[in-house]
Design a protein around this motif. Structure first.
Motif, short mmCIF file in Angstrom:
data_model
loop_
_atom_site.label_atom_id
_atom_site.label_comp_id
_atom_site.label_asym_id
_atom_site.label_seq_id
_atom_site.Cartn_x
_atom_site.Cartn_y
_atom_site.Cartn_z
N VAL A 149 64.97 1.21 52.88
CA VAL A 149 66.40 1.52 52.90
C VAL A 149 66.90 1.80 54.32
N GLY A 150 68.19 1.57 54.51
CA GLY A 150 68.85 2.00 55.75
C GLY A 150 68.54 1.09 56.92
N GLY A 151 68.26 1.75 58.06
CA GLY A 151 68.12 1.02 59.32
C GLY A 151 67.12 -0.13 59.27
N VAL A 166 66.17 -2.11 56.81
CA VAL A 166 66.69 -3.27 56.09
C VAL A 166 67.82 -3.91 56.91
N ARG A 167 68.71 -3.07 57.40
CA ARG A 167 69.83 -3.57 58.23
C ARG A 167 69.29 -4.37 59.42
N ASN A 168 68.35 -3.77 60.16
CA ASN A 168 67.86 -4.44 61.37
C ASN A 168 67.10 -5.71 61.05
N ALA A 208 62.57 0.04 63.98
CA ALA A 208 61.85 1.16 64.57
C ALA A 208 61.18 2.00 63.47
N ASP A 209 61.96 2.68 62.65
CA ASP A 209 61.31 3.52 61.63
C ASP A 209 61.51 2.94 60.25
N VAL A 210 60.51 3.23 59.42
CA VAL A 210 60.54 2.74 58.04
C VAL A 210 60.95 3.89 57.13
N ASP A 211 62.10 3.74 56.51
CA ASP A 211 62.57 4.72 55.53
C ASP A 211 62.46 4.12 54.14
N ILE A 212 62.00 4.96 53.22
CA ILE A 212 61.78 4.50 51.85
C ILE A 212 62.55 5.43 50.92
N ARG A 264 76.26 8.02 48.74
CA ARG A 264 76.37 9.12 49.70
C ARG A 264 76.01 8.69 51.13
N ARG A 265 75.65 7.45 51.32
CA ARG A 265 75.37 6.96 52.67
C ARG A 265 76.67 6.69 53.42
N ASP A 266 76.58 6.59 54.75
CA ASP A 266 77.81 6.57 55.53
C ASP A 266 78.54 5.22 55.55
N GLU A 304 83.56 15.09 54.54
CA GLU A 304 82.25 15.56 54.06
C GLU A 304 81.30 15.88 55.21
N ASP A 305 81.43 15.11 56.29
CA ASP A 305 80.51 15.26 57.42
C ASP A 305 81.18 14.66 58.66
N TYR A 306 81.70 15.55 59.52
CA TYR A 306 82.46 15.07 60.66
C TYR A 306 81.62 14.32 61.69
N LEU A 307 80.30 14.49 61.62
CA LEU A 307 79.47 13.73 62.54
C LEU A 307 79.66 12.22 62.33
N ARG A 308 80.08 11.85 61.13
CA ARG A 308 80.27 10.43 60.82
C ARG A 308 81.29 9.79 61.75
N ILE A 309 82.20 10.58 62.32
CA ILE A 309 83.14 10.04 63.32
C ILE A 309 82.35 9.41 64.46
N LEU A 310 81.38 10.15 64.98
CA LEU A 310 80.61 9.61 66.11
C LEU A 310 79.69 8.48 65.67
N ARG A 311 79.16 8.60 64.45
CA ARG A 311 78.31 7.52 63.95
C ARG A 311 79.09 6.21 63.81
N PHE A 312 80.37 6.34 63.48
CA PHE A 312 81.22 5.15 63.37
C PHE A 312 81.25 4.39 64.70
N PHE A 313 81.45 5.11 65.80
CA PHE A 313 81.49 4.44 67.09
C PHE A 313 80.10 3.96 67.50
N ARG A 314 79.09 4.77 67.18
CA ARG A 314 77.74 4.39 67.56
C ARG A 314 77.29 3.10 66.85
N PHE A 315 77.46 3.05 65.55
CA PHE A 315 76.99 1.86 64.83
C PHE A 315 77.85 0.64 65.17
N HIS A 316 79.12 0.86 65.46
CA HIS A 316 79.92 -0.28 65.89
C HIS A 316 79.37 -0.84 67.20
N TRP A 362 76.41 -0.79 68.34
CA TRP A 362 75.12 -1.46 68.17
C TRP A 362 75.21 -2.71 67.31
N TYR A 363 75.95 -2.63 66.21
CA TYR A 363 75.86 -3.68 65.20
C TYR A 363 77.19 -4.32 64.85
N GLY A 364 78.30 -3.81 65.39
CA GLY A 364 79.60 -4.39 65.07
C GLY A 364 79.82 -5.70 65.81
P1 ATP Z 1 68.66 4.13 63.66
O1 ATP Z 1 68.15 2.80 64.02
O2 ATP Z 1 69.61 4.66 64.63
O3 ATP Z 1 67.62 5.14 63.26
P2 ATP Z 1 69.44 4.39 60.93
O4 ATP Z 1 70.35 3.60 60.04
O5 ATP Z 1 68.02 4.53 60.53
O6 ATP Z 1 69.58 3.83 62.38
P3 ATP Z 1 69.57 7.24 60.77
O7 ATP Z 1 70.48 8.18 61.48
O8 ATP Z 1 68.12 7.29 61.06
O9 ATP Z 1 70.13 5.79 61.06
O10 ATP Z 1 69.82 7.44 59.22
C1 ATP Z 1 69.09 6.73 58.24
C2 ATP Z 1 70.01 6.37 57.08
O11 ATP Z 1 70.44 7.57 56.42
C3 ATP Z 1 71.28 5.66 57.48
O12 ATP Z 1 71.09 4.24 57.51
C4 ATP Z 1 72.26 6.09 56.40
O13 ATP Z 1 72.09 5.32 55.24
C5 ATP Z 1 71.82 7.51 56.08
N1 ATP Z 1 72.53 8.55 56.86
C6 ATP Z 1 72.09 9.17 57.98
N2 ATP Z 1 72.96 10.07 58.42
C7 ATP Z 1 73.99 10.07 57.55
C8 ATP Z 1 75.22 10.80 57.45
N3 ATP Z 1 75.57 11.71 58.35
N4 ATP Z 1 76.02 10.52 56.38
C9 ATP Z 1 75.67 9.59 55.48
N5 ATP Z 1 74.55 8.87 55.52
C10 ATP Z 1 73.71 9.09 56.54
#
Ligand code: ATP
Ligand code: MG
Length: 379
Positions: free
Chosen positions: A30-32, A34-36, A44-48, A117-119, A160-172, A174-176
């Protein structure tokens, strides 16, 4: 759609997925990762993600002979180390309560709740052990178009989580799609809610900003951030204008967030981004170099090859004056140079007099771009 790659096919990772599956549970990448993999960039890291509860994950992994670290067991995360490779396994979750900073979560049996619940939609993609992609929210077309969009209503998700503002610019960054600009709805929500960033810890802000500034080209995202009023919230006084010229001057050199941060400027960056003491010293040295006129060789000598490179490029970006021809070799020459005069070369001098004399010779040596020899300096 199917993903592949050594990171997925290797026996160490397959064995982890298998220990959950043979216990009768879902085991999804899941997450990074699969996207990458879908974008063809390094994983980089494997999330399950799994429907097994954390205690069950631990039990199954231990039975299979893996080292298990209860990383964040309360939040549902267990790290399973297989062949030296860490795998973060998190139980499906849903939010029960959010306050803009942290969430109270409950475990869930449903991938749809976990995805919701993911961003961003491109971060809510899953894959089975055989690489088959699962897309509960329709994020795949977004990813393939390099379109970064919030899952659900942008304002709600940011509250729900204001950090997502910065994540929006960060992911754009890298991947936008760099041609397309940011999603207008997401951008408007970030602008409207930027005050919420005041409640986010400086550690988390610092971590996000490092990742943003380490993108191959963060300039368009940072410019949008400035326009939305987000940049000055986190770095008062910062100015994004020299960033695009800097990235251009870098010409494909490995990105360094420190170099990018140096040209942004702004007050109190060390405290606001929670830089470490060595990082603060580095930044201060870079700032000092930016206000001076030292040659590339002297910058290399004072700051080392990396810091000297940062200083030359950052100064050129800020002043608009291109770096002198051959500057890279000069920085390297400086980084390996040694000041030729030692205290023993100045017999008869001691204490502060000796110190002053050495400083003065050092200045002359620097003014010569490190060319004067010991004999010339002492003559
Ligand atoms: P990176 O390559 O930067 O590690 P990543 O997608 O793995 O990218 P992480 O910050 O490691 O990013 O988060 C892993 C996953 O967890 C994200 O892909 C997302 O689905 C979820 N996630 C992480 N932080 C949040 C958040 N603040 N709100 C919602 N979902 C989040
Ligand atoms: Mg990650």
């Amino acid at each position: 759609m199917r993903i592949g790659g050594n990171w997925l096919e290797r026996q160490e990772t397959q064995a982890v997925l298998d220990c959950l599956a043979s216990g009768g549970f879902q085991a999804l990448l899941v997450g990074g990762c699969v996207r990458n993999a879908l974008l063809g960039v390094e994983v980089a890291d494997v999330d399950i993600a799994t429907d097994a509860r954390p205690e069950t994950v631990s039990k199954l992994a231990e039975k299979a002979g893996f080292h298990v670290v209860p990383t964040g067991i309360g939040h549902g995360t267990v790290t399973v180390v297989s062949g030296g490779i860490p795998h973060e396994i998190t139980t499906f979750r849903r939010d029960v309560e959010t306050d803009g900073r942290r969430a109270v979560v409950a475990f869930s049996d449903h991938i749809a709740e976990d995805a919701a619940r993911r961003d961003f939609t491109m971060n809510a993609l899953y894959a089975r052990a055989d690489g088959q992609v699962i897309d509960p929210l329709g994020g795949l077309p977004d990813l393939l178009a390099r379109r970064l969009r919030f899952v659900g209503d942008a304002e709600t998700r940011i509250r729900e989580d204001y950090l997502r503002i910065l994540r929006f610019f960060r992911f754009h960054a890298w991947y936008g799609d760099p041609q397309e600009g940011l999603d207008p709805e997401g951008l408007a929500a970030c602008a409207a809610l930027s005050a919420g960033l005041e409640t986010i810890s400086r550690e988390r802000i610092g971590a996000e900003m490092r990742k943003l500034l380490a993108a191959p080209d963060p300039a368009p995202a940072v410019a949008a951030m400035a326009q939305a009023g987000v940049l000055t919230r986190i770095l008062p006084g910062a100015d994004p204008r020299a960033l695009a010229p800097l990235v251009h001057l870098e010409g494909g050199l490995p990105p360094r967030w420190q170099r990018r941060l140096a040209v942004l400027g702004g007050q109190d960056r060390g405290a606001r981004l929670r830089l470490s003491n060595p990082e603060k010293r580095q930044l201060a040295a870079l700032d000092e170099a930016l206000s001076g006129m030292d040659s590339p060789a002297v910058l290399g000598w004072r700051l080392g090859a990396e810091g000297g490179t940062d200083a030359v490029l950052a100064r050129a970006a800020l002043t608009g004056a291109p770096p002198p021809a051959g500057w890279q070799a000069e920085v390297v020459r400086g980084a390996t140079a040694e000041f030729p005069v030692k205290a023993a070369d100045l017999p008869g001098l001691a204490g502060p007099t000796l110190g002053r004399r050495l400083k003065e010779l050092e200045r002359r040596w620097c003014d010569s771009a490190l060319r004067l020899s010991k004999e010339q300096l002492l003559a």
